[in-house]
Design a protein around this motif. Structure first.
Motif, PDB file in Angstrom:
ATOM      1  N   UNK A  44       0.874  -1.299  -0.073  1.00 52.86           N
ATOM      2  CA  UNK A  44      -0.007   0.049   0.034  1.00 52.86           C
ATOM      3  C   UNK A  44       1.016   1.327   0.108  1.00 52.86           C
ATOM      4  N   UNK A  45       0.550   2.341  -0.948  1.00 46.88           N
ATOM      5  CA  UNK A  45       1.470   3.435  -0.913  1.00 46.88           C
ATOM      6  C   UNK A  45       1.570   4.094   0.443  1.00 46.88           C
ATOM      7  N   UNK A  46       2.423   4.780   0.780  1.00 46.71           N
ATOM      8  CA  UNK A  46       2.768   5.309   2.158  1.00 46.71           C
ATOM      9  C   UNK A  46       1.507   6.152   2.868  1.00 46.71           C
ATOM     10  N   UNK A  47       0.992   5.653   3.830  1.00 51.56           N
ATOM     11  CA  UNK A  47      -0.195   6.478   4.259  1.00 51.56           C
ATOM     12  C   UNK A  47       0.129   7.937   4.713  1.00 51.56           C
TER      13      UNK A  47
END
Lengths: 253, 253
Positions: free
Chosen positions: A53-56
């Protein structure tokens, strides 16, 4: 009768793996407390999705909640967990809860647990009135815990700007990069400073990487640290054994 | 380019959780060895299925390989892991490998790793010629490791009947029931006796519960213990990063 439950992980993967361990421990505890034998077949079916998951925090920093890059892979994984029969899902990442409302809306047939609400209910049930929050910039930005704590009647103390930077450093250059010594130094310094400023406050380790960095740390001995991952894992175990929503803190199973 | 991989767990659930931890560690190690940054997005997508499966040793004891109760839930979970896109799957239970051939036959499109073959290749590559096997009665009954070790040119020493009973006691009344002290006492006694009889032999902890019971045990200091879970987790990481079948022991990535 048990229910299938799911864990949405990968954020990071070490925290997802640790969540499963805590969930399994919570299930064993549940069986033991009811005098039931602890053996493989007594555990509820559960699935762990560890997806990239792309960086939150990055997404929340760059364009507030408009930046939805992390949402799509989370929605996809959640849909798959639902298709596998999950009735309740826990997200093994505090910051990712910034998208909780959207995730829950899209899958009304399952319960998506909310870590800050579970932790706030847990603390309130234990008589805590004051808590300090160690978390990512993304989690602070969306006020994830502040709202939930206020709803539960708790005061929420936040670290200062330089302490927040220290936390981010420990999370990214420490735990996520595998440098646990650096992580411990960053996290323990902030925890001690929070305790110095606010007294015997409950210190919430509101990022799944923080407990990994403070594991067996002597530097935080005597502080009242609260692990939201553990609270969330126990809450998921209650759901897996057929318990109802349990935000009041007392077990309903 | 990474590939989706799966882990078939629940046998028991604590071992499944530990397998994910070891897999994540192996992936981080892989990235580090290649000078790549270790961050969430560098990890391959992976799924853990923790499903209740009837007792494997019990099934093998009661009616030899005719008793196929454990097969159906494993086939179902494996099918789901395949449907999620897994290209390779590891089974986090040694005894369950009694059904490996059937599982692999039914899903020819994915590679189902074989723990005993991976361990044997690993030991042979390290120059080991003699190994002793701690395992369940089910694993002994089907000769899981004996065949794989013979194929790799290794001698395989087995414990005596009373030592086997001690191992089963440590696995079922120890680890699976959460009594780690009992587990450590049983496993360490057998390990020491094997070392006394066979000299500086490599002792294979051929049941996923055994390493859990011997974690940090001072009683086995100095013995050469081999953890098949760790070998299997590393092998799965090689597949996840696009490596080919690698039973010769040298990395092909």
């Amino acid at each position: 009768m048990t229910q299938v439950v799911g864990i949405l992980g990968g954020m990071g993967p070490a925290a997802g793996a640790d969540f499963v361990r805590l969930f399994v421990d919570a299930c064993a505890e549940h069986l033991r407390a009811r005098g039931q034998p602890v053996r493989d077949q007594g555990f509820p079916e559960h699935w762990l999705a560890q997806v990239p998951v792309p960086d939150r925090s990055g997404a929340l920093e760059s364009a507030a909640l408009g930046a939805h890059q992390p949402l799509e892979p989370m929605l996809q994984a959640l849909g798959r967990l639902a298709a596998l029969g999950s009735r309740a899902v826990a997200i093994a990442c505090n910051t990712a809860h910034a998208w909780h409302a959207t995730l829950q809306e899209r899958f009304p047939q399952i319960e998506v647990l909310h870590v800050a609400r579970e932790v706030s209910a847990h603390l309130a049930a234990e008589g805590v009135r004051d808590a300090a929050l160690m978390a990512t910039e993304g989690t602070y930005r969306v006020g994830l815990y502040e709202q939930a704590m206020a709803d539960a009647g708790l005061s929420c103390h936040l670290p200062l700007a330089d302490e927040r930077r220290l936390l981010m450093h420990g999370i990214y250059e420490g735990v996520k990069a595998g440098d646990m010594r650096l992580a411990e130094a960053c996290f323990s310094q902030v925890a001690r400073q929070l305790a110095d400023r606010h007294g015997a406050v409950a210190i919430v380790m509101g990022c799944t990487e923080i407990p990994l960095g403070l594991k067996d740390s002597a530097a935080v001995a005597g502080l009242r640290l609260v692990d939201p991952t553990q609270v969330l894992a126990s809450a998921l175990a209650v759901r897996a054994y057929g318990g109802a929503r349990n935000l009041a803190g007392s077990s309903s199973v």
